[in-house]
Design a protein around this motif. Structure first.
Motif, short mmCIF file in Angstrom:
data_model
loop_
_atom_site.label_atom_id
_atom_site.label_comp_id
_atom_site.label_asym_id
_atom_site.label_seq_id
_atom_site.Cartn_x
_atom_site.Cartn_y
_atom_site.Cartn_z
N TYR A 1 -6.08 14.01 13.00
CA TYR A 1 -5.74 12.87 13.87
C TYR A 1 -5.38 11.62 13.07
N VAL B 1 -12.87 7.00 7.64
CA VAL B 1 -12.05 5.90 8.17
C VAL B 1 -12.90 4.66 8.42
N CYS C 1 -17.54 7.97 4.37
CA CYS C 1 -16.85 7.84 5.67
C CYS C 1 -15.34 7.94 5.47
N GLY D 1 -8.81 16.40 3.51
CA GLY D 1 -9.00 17.82 3.86
C GLY D 1 -9.59 18.61 2.69
N GLY E 1 0.81 -1.21 0.00
CA GLY E 1 0.00 0.00 0.00
C GLY E 1 0.84 1.26 0.00
N ALA F 1 -0.66 7.07 2.86
CA ALA F 1 0.08 7.91 3.81
C ALA F 1 1.07 7.08 4.63
N ALA F 2 0.59 5.99 5.21
CA ALA F 2 1.45 5.19 6.10
C ALA F 2 2.53 4.46 5.31
N ARG G 1 -10.13 0.29 4.27
CA ARG G 1 -11.12 -0.03 3.24
C ARG G 1 -10.83 -1.38 2.57
N ALA H 1 -4.86 0.19 8.69
CA ALA H 1 -4.99 -1.28 8.71
C ALA H 1 -5.13 -1.76 10.15
N GLY I 1 -4.40 0.20 4.45
CA GLY I 1 -5.55 0.99 4.88
C GLY I 1 -6.67 0.11 5.39
C1 LIG Z 1 -12.41 12.04 1.88
C2 LIG Z 1 -11.42 11.84 3.00
C3 LIG Z 1 -10.83 12.95 3.59
C4 LIG Z 1 -9.93 12.78 4.65
N1 LIG Z 1 -9.35 13.89 5.18
C5 LIG Z 1 -8.46 13.74 6.19
C6 LIG Z 1 -7.77 14.87 6.71
O1 LIG Z 1 -7.86 15.99 6.18
N2 LIG Z 1 -6.94 14.67 7.79
C7 LIG Z 1 -6.76 13.42 8.34
O2 LIG Z 1 -6.02 13.31 9.31
N3 LIG Z 1 -7.36 12.33 7.82
C8 LIG Z 1 -8.18 12.45 6.76
N4 LIG Z 1 -8.77 11.34 6.22
C9 LIG Z 1 -8.40 10.00 6.74
C10 LIG Z 1 -7.04 9.58 6.16
O3 LIG Z 1 -7.04 9.80 4.77
C11 LIG Z 1 -6.72 8.11 6.44
O4 LIG Z 1 -6.83 7.87 7.82
C12 LIG Z 1 -5.32 7.78 5.95
O5 LIG Z 1 -5.21 8.02 4.57
C13 LIG Z 1 -4.99 6.31 6.21
O6 LIG Z 1 -3.71 6.08 5.66
P1 LIG Z 1 -3.23 4.60 5.29
O7 LIG Z 1 -1.93 4.76 4.57
O8 LIG Z 1 -3.29 3.74 6.46
O9 LIG Z 1 -4.32 4.05 4.27
P2 LIG Z 1 -4.70 4.59 2.83
O10 LIG Z 1 -4.45 6.04 2.73
O11 LIG Z 1 -6.09 4.08 2.59
O12 LIG Z 1 -3.68 3.88 1.85
C14 LIG Z 1 -3.76 2.51 1.58
C15 LIG Z 1 -3.13 2.26 0.22
O13 LIG Z 1 -3.04 0.86 0.01
C16 LIG Z 1 -3.48 0.54 -1.29
N5 LIG Z 1 -3.97 -0.85 -1.23
C17 LIG Z 1 -5.10 -1.29 -0.68
N6 LIG Z 1 -5.18 -2.64 -0.79
C18 LIG Z 1 -4.06 -3.02 -1.43
C19 LIG Z 1 -3.57 -4.29 -1.83
N7 LIG Z 1 -4.25 -5.42 -1.61
N8 LIG Z 1 -2.39 -4.35 -2.48
C20 LIG Z 1 -1.67 -3.22 -2.72
N9 LIG Z 1 -2.10 -1.99 -2.36
C21 LIG Z 1 -3.28 -1.89 -1.71
C22 LIG Z 1 -4.55 1.56 -1.57
O14 LIG Z 1 -4.77 1.72 -2.96
C23 LIG Z 1 -3.96 2.81 -0.93
O15 LIG Z 1 -3.12 3.50 -1.80
C24 LIG Z 1 -9.64 11.48 5.14
C25 LIG Z 1 -10.23 10.36 4.52
C26 LIG Z 1 -11.10 10.54 3.46
C27 LIG Z 1 -11.69 9.31 2.80
#
Ligand SMILES: Cc1cc2nc3c(=O)[nH]c(=O)nc-3n(C[C@H](O)[C@H](O)[C@H](O)COP(=O)(O)OP(=O)(O)OC[C@H]3O[C@@H](n4cnc5c(N)ncnc54)[C@H](O)[C@@H]3O)c2cc1C
Length: 452
Positions: free
Chosen positions: A424, A385, A383, A61, A14, A17-18, A197, A414, A195
């Motif tokens: 947050y 998160v 939603c 955001g 993935g 962000a993380a 989702r 995740a 993530g």
């Molecule tokens: C509309 C919206 C607005 C938001 N605004 C804010 C904000 O302003 N401030 C804030 O703090 N939080 C905000 N959030 C929440 C924040 O975006 C998430 O908490 C954060 O992005 C989570 O980061 P993550 O890297 O864990 O997951 P994600 O950002 O979901 O990244 C996961 C990545 O893994 C990839 N992936 C998934 N499954 C697989 C797989 N099987 N194989 C390979 N790749 C895969 C996905 O395509 C994605 O690129 C918002 C969320 C949304 C939906």
């Protein structure tokens, strides 16, 4: 210098962000240990299902990316004790308090803000502490992350959806990643950063001790029950500043307050939206009531005082007994007045004399307790998160390594961690990515065959 070392592979599932942050943190750690030859000894690959990395950051955001907040109240996180330990562990690594000449943590700064400053990103802060990139564009955040990842030789394998992770057949052997298109890859360490989702699409059943909790959409709009749809439909698209209180039935006769937020709500055809509603959606359940207090005064008797004063002023201005519409004109939109009064059998044309205590009290009560019965989350696609996912009890809060699985880490959404709006959730994603990236790289460096 390192001789005879087998190339170590770190796979990150993935590129959100993380994942991007974990890749940079690992790259930096490898660079510190191996110098500019690091890519000869360690390879970092982000496997990303989408056609490019960082897409999920772009929508945050409202396209501006509220990337962190100066005032994070840690107790507001779900699984806050775990989050606190992770942030402490990251602080200890970043600011190295045990090293006399190590970097010092200054008031108000955080490893996340420092990290982005190091990548060259300027930022600004709103009054409430929310931080955004100075350019006010989420794309800037993705740009600086990708540029830094490329400096450390991170490979982006886009269009690569990981279907399953298989455990090493014996200690010291690599993990196997099976892709949706049938290919497979091996890696010495794996960071799960897919993530919330998409977590269910990755088969983790090879890891007995890894508990996956049911995923529930959170931080989104709320739907009202059928009986209340006609009321909110009348108000569709109207924004109102108010206080909202979430009430739950405690026993036959009592409703108790379980949460409240002040701010702007947005009425929708199916219910209510807006940041304060999003925050309450983290605790709301079907059957709860959402009480809208248009006065935001906290008490209907104070609201009655305001209405009495407005009635007096309207009477003076108009030279006659004012109607409810006259009294509330300039305070609430006519459509809101209409929708609030209709269900209690009042009309905006009813008279509201300053000495009509019954009418003033009715209006005060109604506009302080404009109650809507909730059916649950409005639209799960909106939603921000998912709550649930990897149970934090299965993960070390010091390294984010999965207990009993050397080389397997989990970060970001995740994991079963979520916070309210206001930076947050991204703060959690960056922080957990930084910690796991550093720890995974250190583990690989430490387990090298013949280094130094
Ligand atoms: C509309 C919206 C607005 C938001 N605004 C804010 C904000 O302003 N401030 C804030 O703090 N939080 C905000 N959030 C929440 C924040 O975006 C998430 O908490 C954060 O992005 C989570 O980061 P993550 O890297 O864990 O997951 P994600 O950002 O979901 O990244 C996961 C990545 O893994 C990839 N992936 C998934 N499954 C697989 C797989 N099987 N194989 C390979 N790749 C895969 C996905 O395509 C994605 O690129 C918002 C969320 C949304 C939906």
């Amino acid at each position: 210098m390192c001789y005879g070392r087998r190339m170590k592979k770190l796979a990150i599932i993935g590129g959100g962000a993380a994942g991007l942050t974990a890749a940079i943190a690992a790259g930096k750690q490898f660079r510190e240990s191996f110098g500019s030859d690091a890519s000869e000894y360690a390879a970092i690959t982000i496997y990303e299902a989408a056609d490019r990395v960082g897409k999920s950051i772009l929508v945050t955001g409202n396209g501006r990316c509220n990337f962190t907040n100066e005032h994070l109240d840690l107790w507001r996180y779900h699984n806050s004790d775990f989050v606190r330990c992770v942030y402490d562990a990251l602080d200890a690594r970043t600011y190295a308090p045990h090293v006399p000449d190590g970097p010092k943590k200054e008031e108000g700064f955080s490893p996340v803000t420092d990290f982005f400053e190091e990548l060259g990103m300027d930022w600004w802060q709103e009054e409430d502490g929310r931080r955004f990139p100075l350019a006010n564009k989420a794309s800037v955040v993705v740009d600086v992350l990708r540029a830094a990842a490329s400096v450390f030789g991170v490979k982006e394998a886009c269009g690569c959806a990981v279907k399953s992770i298989e455990a090493p057949r014996e200690e010291g052997k690599p993990y196997t990643l099976r892709m949706a298109d049938g290919r497979f890859e091996r890696a010495d360490a794996v960071i799960i950063a897919c993530g919330g989702r998409a977590l269910e699409s990755v088969d983790l059943s090879a890891f007995d001790g890894l508990r996956i909790l049911e995923l529930k959409p959170m931080l989104g709009p709320l739907r009202v029950t059928k009986d209340y749809i006609p009321i909110v439909r009348e108000l569709d698209n109207i924004r109102v500043k108010c206080n909202v209180i979430l009430m739950r039935q405690e026993d036959e006769n009592t409703m108790g307050c379980i949460g409240s937020e002040s701010g702007e709500i947005l009425f929708r055809k199916y219910g209510v939206s807006g940041i304060c509603v999003f925050n309450l959606s983290r605790i709301a359940e079907p059957g709860d009531e959402l009480n809208v207090d248009f006065f935001d005064l906290g008490h209907h008797e104070w609201a009655a005082d305001v209405i009495r004063n407005r009635a007096r002023a309207a009477e003076k201005l108009l030279g006659r007994t004012p109607t409810c519409a006259d009294v509330l004109r300039g305070f609430l939109l006519p459509r809101v007045v209409d929708a609030a009064l209709k269900p209690i059998g009042l009309s905006p044309d009813d008279l509201c004399a300053p000495d009509d205590e019954e009418m003033i009290s009715d209006l005060g009560t109604r506009l302080t307790f404009f109650s809507l019965k909730l059916a649950g989350i409005g639209d799960s696609n909106l939603c921000q998160v998912r709550r649930g996912g990897i149970d934090v009890a299965c993960v070390s809060s010091k390294t984010l390594a999965v207990e009993g699985q050397a080389g397997l880490y989990a970060v970001g959404e995740a994991l079963d961690v979520d916070g309210p709006c206001g930076g947050y959730n991204l703060h959690w994603a960056w922080s957990s990515g930084l910690l796991a990236g550093q720890c995974a790289a250190k583990k690989l460096i430490g387990s090298g065959e013949a280094h130094d």
